[in-house]
Motif scaffolding. Structure first.
Motif, mmCIF file in Angstrom:
data_model
loop_
_atom_site.group_PDB
_atom_site.id
_atom_site.type_symbol
_atom_site.label_atom_id
_atom_site.label_comp_id
_atom_site.label_asym_id
_atom_site.label_seq_id
_atom_site.Cartn_x
_atom_site.Cartn_y
_atom_site.Cartn_z
ATOM 1 N N MET A 1 -96.562 13.621 91.981
ATOM 2 C CA MET A 1 -96.760 13.181 92.637
ATOM 3 C C MET A 1 -97.325 14.511 93.749
ATOM 4 S SD MET A 1 -93.698 10.693 94.735
ATOM 5 C CE MET A 1 -93.356 11.417 96.759
ATOM 6 N N LYS A 2 -98.576 13.590 94.728
ATOM 7 C CA LYS A 2 -98.976 14.864 95.606
ATOM 8 C C LYS A 2 -98.459 14.330 96.449
ATOM 9 C CE LYS A 2 -103.478 16.316 96.352
ATOM 10 N NZ LYS A 2 -104.662 16.431 95.857
ATOM 11 N N ILE A 3 -98.237 15.461 97.572
ATOM 12 C CA ILE A 3 -97.744 15.628 98.742
ATOM 13 C C ILE A 3 -99.199 15.870 99.819
ATOM 14 C CG2 ILE A 3 -96.604 15.825 101.109
ATOM 15 C CD1 ILE A 3 -94.014 16.567 98.985
ATOM 16 N N ASN A 4 -99.271 14.667 100.225
ATOM 17 C CA ASN A 4 -101.115 15.403 101.735
ATOM 18 C C ASN A 4 -100.302 15.094 102.787
ATOM 19 O OD1 ASN A 4 -103.528 15.229 102.681
ATOM 20 N ND2 ASN A 4 -103.636 12.787 103.131
ATOM 21 N N VAL A 5 -100.226 16.735 102.850
ATOM 22 C CA VAL A 5 -99.513 17.990 104.011
ATOM 23 C C VAL A 5 -100.978 17.259 105.281
ATOM 24 C CG1 VAL A 5 -99.650 20.177 105.217
ATOM 25 C CG2 VAL A 5 -99.742 19.709 102.724
ATOM 26 N N LYS A 6 -102.354 16.839 105.762
ATOM 27 C CA LYS A 6 -102.480 16.985 106.198
ATOM 28 C C LYS A 6 -102.000 15.305 107.110
ATOM 29 C CE LYS A 6 -106.889 19.333 106.045
ATOM 30 N NZ LYS A 6 -108.502 18.001 105.580
ATOM 31 N N LYS A 7 -102.143 14.091 105.968
ATOM 32 C CA LYS A 7 -100.828 12.902 106.809
ATOM 33 C C LYS A 7 -99.956 12.881 107.130
ATOM 34 C CE LYS A 7 -100.850 8.175 104.886
ATOM 35 N NZ LYS A 7 -100.861 7.464 103.582
ATOM 36 N N LEU A 8 -99.212 14.552 106.404
ATOM 37 C CA LEU A 8 -98.040 14.147 106.849
ATOM 38 C C LEU A 8 -97.808 14.392 108.241
ATOM 39 C CD1 LEU A 8 -95.912 15.466 104.248
ATOM 40 C CD2 LEU A 8 -95.538 13.155 105.445
ATOM 41 N N LEU A 9 -98.629 16.053 109.174
ATOM 42 C CA LEU A 9 -99.092 16.109 110.379
ATOM 43 C C LEU A 9 -99.723 15.394 111.316
ATOM 44 C CD1 LEU A 9 -99.994 19.742 109.161
ATOM 45 C CD2 LEU A 9 -97.828 19.457 109.785
ATOM 46 N N LYS A 10 -99.996 14.574 111.320
ATOM 47 C CA LYS A 10 -100.533 14.014 111.856
ATOM 48 C C LYS A 10 -99.100 12.444 112.081
ATOM 49 C CE LYS A 10 -105.420 14.139 110.315
ATOM 50 N NZ LYS A 10 -106.784 13.271 110.300
ATOM 51 N N ASP A 11 -98.254 12.408 111.246
ATOM 52 C CA ASP A 11 -96.883 11.246 111.717
ATOM 53 C C ASP A 11 -96.348 11.833 112.694
ATOM 54 O OD1 ASP A 11 -94.885 9.947 110.908
ATOM 55 O OD2 ASP A 11 -94.258 9.701 109.843
ATOM 56 N N PRO A 12 -96.472 11.256 114.110
ATOM 57 C CA PRO A 12 -95.208 11.853 115.017
ATOM 58 C C PRO A 12 -93.490 11.854 114.205
ATOM 59 C CG PRO A 12 -96.048 9.991 115.533
ATOM 60 C CD PRO A 12 -96.782 10.350 114.053
ATOM 61 N N ASP A 13 -93.044 10.921 113.466
ATOM 62 C CA ASP A 13 -91.589 11.488 112.859
ATOM 63 C C ASP A 13 -91.984 12.609 112.380
ATOM 64 O OD1 ASP A 13 -90.823 8.985 114.265
ATOM 65 O OD2 ASP A 13 -91.413 7.429 112.273
ATOM 66 N N PHE A 14 -92.329 13.199 111.310
ATOM 67 C CA PHE A 14 -92.396 13.685 110.295
ATOM 68 C C PHE A 14 -92.437 15.503 111.311
ATOM 69 C CE2 PHE A 14 -94.468 17.410 107.976
ATOM 70 C CZ PHE A 14 -93.455 17.391 106.825
ATOM 71 N N ILE A 15 -93.057 14.786 112.199
ATOM 72 C CA ILE A 15 -93.031 16.623 113.280
ATOM 73 C C ILE A 15 -92.034 16.527 114.233
ATOM 74 C CG2 ILE A 15 -93.839 17.150 114.604
ATOM 75 C CD1 ILE A 15 -96.852 16.205 113.858
ATOM 76 N N GLY A 16 -91.172 15.063 114.973
ATOM 77 C CA GLY A 16 -90.362 15.345 115.303
ATOM 78 C C GLY A 16 -88.687 15.575 114.589
ATOM 79 N N TRP A 17 -89.124 15.366 113.900
ATOM 80 C CA TRP A 17 -87.967 16.081 112.920
ATOM 81 C C TRP A 17 -87.802 17.273 112.287
ATOM 82 C CZ3 TRP A 17 -83.491 13.478 111.852
ATOM 83 C CH2 TRP A 17 -83.159 12.505 112.716
ATOM 84 N N MET A 18 -88.721 17.449 111.616
ATOM 85 C CA MET A 18 -89.062 19.430 112.161
ATOM 86 C C MET A 18 -89.193 19.798 112.809
ATOM 87 S SD MET A 18 -90.047 19.394 109.027
ATOM 88 C CE MET A 18 -88.899 18.259 108.187
ATOM 89 N N VAL A 19 -89.735 19.632 114.087
ATOM 90 C CA VAL A 19 -89.321 19.809 115.131
ATOM 91 C C VAL A 19 -87.245 21.046 115.695
ATOM 92 C CG1 VAL A 19 -89.062 20.618 117.515
ATOM 93 C CG2 VAL A 19 -91.126 19.972 116.151
ATOM 94 N N TRP A 20 -87.040 19.509 115.104
ATOM 95 C CA TRP A 20 -85.240 19.348 115.599
ATOM 96 C C TRP A 20 -84.714 20.218 113.950
ATOM 97 C CZ3 TRP A 20 -81.777 17.331 112.036
ATOM 98 C CH2 TRP A 20 -80.036 17.228 112.333
ATOM 99 N N ILE A 21 -85.022 20.042 112.718
ATOM 100 C CA ILE A 21 -84.486 21.189 112.096
ATOM 101 C C ILE A 21 -84.330 22.647 112.721
ATOM 102 C CG2 ILE A 21 -84.754 22.084 109.648
ATOM 103 C CD1 ILE A 21 -84.968 18.582 109.173
ATOM 104 N N LEU A 22 -86.208 22.888 112.301
ATOM 105 C CA LEU A 22 -86.284 24.346 113.255
ATOM 106 C C LEU A 22 -85.601 24.623 114.347
ATOM 107 C CD1 LEU A 22 -90.058 24.544 112.712
ATOM 108 C CD2 LEU A 22 -88.474 25.492 111.245
ATOM 109 N N LEU A 23 -85.207 23.783 115.524
ATOM 110 C CA LEU A 23 -84.543 24.280 116.694
ATOM 111 C C LEU A 23 -83.246 24.520 115.989
ATOM 112 C CD1 LEU A 23 -86.389 22.328 119.214
ATOM 113 C CD2 LEU A 23 -85.940 24.787 118.873
#
Length: 95
Positions: A1-23
Motif C-alpha cells: 500500500m502506497k501513501i500519497n503524501v501530497k494528497k495527505l498534505l492537502k487534507d485539512p483534517d490531516f494537517i489539523g491532527w498533525m499540528v495537534w500531535i506535534l504541539l
C-alpha cells in the motif's frame, strides 16, 4: 500500500491532527514540569504525569484551533482572489 503524501498534505483534517500531535508533544514536558511544581507533595507521580499530559493536550487543542482557523481563512482569501482575477475581463473586451 502506497501513501500519497501530497494528497495527505492537502487534507485539512490531516494537517489539523498533525499540528495537534506535534504541539502536544512539544508542550508535554512543560505541562508535566508545571504539575510537579504546583501540586501537593501527596499527589502521586503517575497522577502528575497524567494531569500534565491532559493539560498539554487541551492547551495544544486550543492553539491548533487558532492555527487551523488562520490557515483556512488565508486559504479561502487566496482562492477568492484567484477567482476574482480569473473573472476580470481581458483588455480590449467590451462589457
Amino acid at each position: 500500500m502506497k501513501i500519497n503524501v501530497k494528497k495527505l498534505l492537502k487534507d485539512p483534517d490531516f494537517i489539523g491532527w498533525m499540528v495537534w500531535i506535534l504541539l502536544t508533544a512539544a508542550l508535554s514536558p512543560l505541562c508535566i514540569h508545571l504539575m510537579f511544581k504546583y501540586t501537593y507533595d501527596t499527589a502521586s507521580p503517575v497522577t502528575r504525569y497524567i494531569i500534565g499530559l491532559f493539560a498539554a493536550a487541551i492547551l495544544s487543542g486550543v492553539i491548533s484551533v487558532g492555527i487551523n482557523d488562520l490557515w483556512f481563512r488565508l486559504r479561502r482569501k487566496r482562492e477568492a482572489s484567484r477567482r476574482k482575477v480569473a473573472k476580470k475581463p481581458g483588455k480590449g473586451r467590451v462589457r
